[in-house]
Scaffold this active site. Sequence first.
Site, PDB file in Angstrom:
ATOM      1  N   GLY A 227     -33.371  10.168   2.069  1.00 37.17           N
ATOM      2  CA  GLY A 227     -32.910   9.816   0.726  1.00 37.17           C
ATOM      3  C   GLY A 227     -33.965   9.852  -0.363  1.00 37.17           C
ATOM      4  O   GLY A 227     -33.672   9.513  -1.510  1.00 37.17           O
ATOM      5  N   PRO A 269     -36.904  11.813   5.719  1.00 39.83           N
ATOM      6  CA  PRO A 269     -36.413  12.603   4.586  1.00 39.83           C
ATOM      7  C   PRO A 269     -36.081  14.035   4.991  1.00 39.83           C
ATOM      8  O   PRO A 269     -36.751  14.617   5.852  1.00 39.83           O
ATOM      9  CB  PRO A 269     -37.592  12.582   3.611  1.00 39.83           C
ATOM     10  N   GLY A 270     -35.041  14.588   4.392  1.00 34.35           N
ATOM     11  CA  GLY A 270     -34.693  15.992   4.583  1.00 34.35           C
ATOM     12  C   GLY A 270     -34.921  16.738   3.279  1.00 34.35           C
ATOM     13  O   GLY A 270     -35.676  17.695   3.189  1.00 34.35           O
ATOM     14  N   TYR A 317     -20.349  19.376  -5.019  1.00 33.16           N
ATOM     15  CA  TYR A 317     -20.685  18.060  -5.595  1.00 33.16           C
ATOM     16  C   TYR A 317     -20.914  18.121  -7.100  1.00 33.16           C
ATOM     17  O   TYR A 317     -21.276  17.105  -7.698  1.00 33.16           O
ATOM     18  CB  TYR A 317     -21.989  17.521  -5.004  1.00 33.16           C
ATOM     19  N   CYS A 344     -13.347  34.805  -4.440  1.00 31.69           N
ATOM     20  CA  CYS A 344     -11.999  34.806  -4.975  1.00 31.69           C
ATOM     21  C   CYS A 344     -11.515  33.382  -5.220  1.00 31.69           C
ATOM     22  O   CYS A 344     -10.443  32.994  -4.775  1.00 31.69           O
ATOM     23  CB  CYS A 344     -11.090  35.487  -3.969  1.00 31.69           C
ATOM     24  N   GLU A 345     -12.365  32.563  -5.842  1.00 28.50           N
ATOM     25  CA  GLU A 345     -11.991  31.177  -6.140  1.00 28.50           C
ATOM     26  C   GLU A 345     -12.553  30.813  -7.500  1.00 28.50           C
ATOM     27  O   GLU A 345     -13.736  31.071  -7.766  1.00 28.50           O
ATOM     28  CB  GLU A 345     -12.601  30.213  -5.107  1.00 28.50           C
ATOM     29  N   TYR A 380     -30.217  21.963   1.890  1.00 28.55           N
ATOM     30  CA  TYR A 380     -28.758  22.088   1.943  1.00 28.55           C
ATOM     31  C   TYR A 380     -28.286  23.346   1.203  1.00 28.55           C
ATOM     32  O   TYR A 380     -27.203  23.379   0.623  1.00 28.55           O
ATOM     33  CB  TYR A 380     -28.081  20.818   1.383  1.00 28.55           C
TER      34      TYR A 380
END
Length: 425
Positions: A227, A269-270, A317, A344-345, A380
Site C-alpha cells: 500500500g 509493497p507491490g 478504476y 470495440c468498447e 498492475y
Amino acid sequence: MMDLTQYPLETLAQQVGTPFYLYDGAILRERMAEVAAATAGASLHGRYAMKANSSRYVLDAAREAGLWIDAVSGNEVERAMRAGFAAGHEPPVIMFTADVFRDNALDAVVGHGILPNIGSPGMIRELHEAGYRGPIAIRVNPGFGHGHVEACDTGGPSSKHGIWYEEIEAVAALAQSAGFPVVGLHAHVGTGPEIGEFDRNMSRLVGVFDDLLQRFPDVTSVNLGGGIPHPYRIEGERYDLGGYRTLMLEAASTLSEAAGHPVAIEIEPGRYPVAGMAVLVARVHDVKETRTNEKGPGHRFVMVDAGFNDLIRPAMYGSYHEISIVGRGASRTPEPLVVAGPLCESGDVFTRDDQELLVPRALGRPEPGDLLVLHDAGAYGAAMSSNYVSMGRAAQVAWEGDRATLIARRESLDDILRMECHEPL
Ligand code: LLP
C-alpha cells in the site's frame, strides 16, 4: 516520471512494434533498493508483492535487492522459485497469502513448505486435509482501511479479505486444534491510499496487533501489508520511506516487548517499487471529433493502438496516468483531448474518471504516426493485461543505461490458440 529523452523510443517502436512496455532497469533497482534499505536490520523484513509485476526481470531485481516475496497464487509461488527465491518456512522467503486455495495453490504450499497466510477460516481445514503440518500466518481484517477506489480498499466490513478481527479468537482455537502454530499476523488494508491516510492506518494497525499479540505466543512476525503510495501525478508528493522505517522500528520494539520475545515487522509493497519504472508506448493512428448535441458535449479523440487490454487501470478504476506526446504534437499548444484505444468498447479510454466520465487531458494535438506515452505503468500494467479480442499482449523491453533488451515478445496468435483443444472427457 521517466525522462523520455533518454530512450530511442521511435527506434524501439520500429523494432518491436507498438504498443510496447519499456522498463528502466536503473529506476527499478533504485526503488527495490529503497524498500530494502527501509527494511534493513534484524527486526524488519521487506517482501515484494509480485502480483504488481511478476516478470522475471522484476523478480531478479527484487531478489538481488534481498527482498522476500508475497505470492498470491500457486503459480506465483512456482514462478518465484524459478526466479531463485527459496522454498520452505525457515526462513519464510515466500509467503502465500490468499482467501481461497485455487488450482495448484494447496499443492505448492504443502509440497514446497511455503508459509500459508490464511484469509478465510475454512482454509485451516483444507490445509489439514491436504496433509499440511507446519506453521501458519493469519490475515486479519482490522475493520478499517483505505484504497484509491472502493475496489482497492481491503479493510472494513465490505472487504472480503482476511479474518474479521472479532473472529480471530475462534480461528486461533481452530489453528490450535489442527496443530498449526500461528507464527505470523498480517493485514493489508488498502492499495494506493493518500499519504496521510496510509500513515494513519499503519499506526492504527500497530495498535491492533499490540492487542492481538497476547493471544498468539508463537508469533515471530507481524506484516503490515503493502500500500505504499506512488505519485501518479507530476505534482504528486513522493512518499518518505524514512518516516515509515521509523514507525516500523518502533513497532518492532513495542510488539517485541508486548510478546516477551523478538517480533519482526514485515511489509510487502507491490506498486511502490515498480509503478514508476515503466511506460506504455503507443502509436497515434488518428485524431477525430464528435460534436456537441442534445446528448452531451463533443470531444476530440486521439486514437492510439494501446487499449485496456494493455493497461486496464483507467478503464477499471478511472486511474490517472500522465500522458506525453512524442513527435510533431509535442510542441503544440495544449488543448483538451480524449485518448482512446482500439477495442470495440466505448470504455476503452485512458482519460476518464471512476464515474466512467471522460476527462479530456491538455495535450498538444498529435499527428498520426506520433508516439503517445502513458507513464507510471509498471505496476498492475502488464500484470493485468489480457488478450481480449485476440490482440496479443504487448512486448516488454528493458532499458539498461544505453542498451535495450527484449524481455517478453509480443503474444502471437499461435500463443493464444495453444490452449485450445478437443479432448473428450
Ligand atoms: N499485499 C497484499 C495481500 C495485497 O493484496 C496487495 C495488493 C499488496 C500486498 C500490494 O499492494 P500495493 O503495495 O501494490 O498497494 N490492481 C490495483 C491494485 C490491486 C492490489 C491488490 N493487492 C491497481 O491497479 O491499482
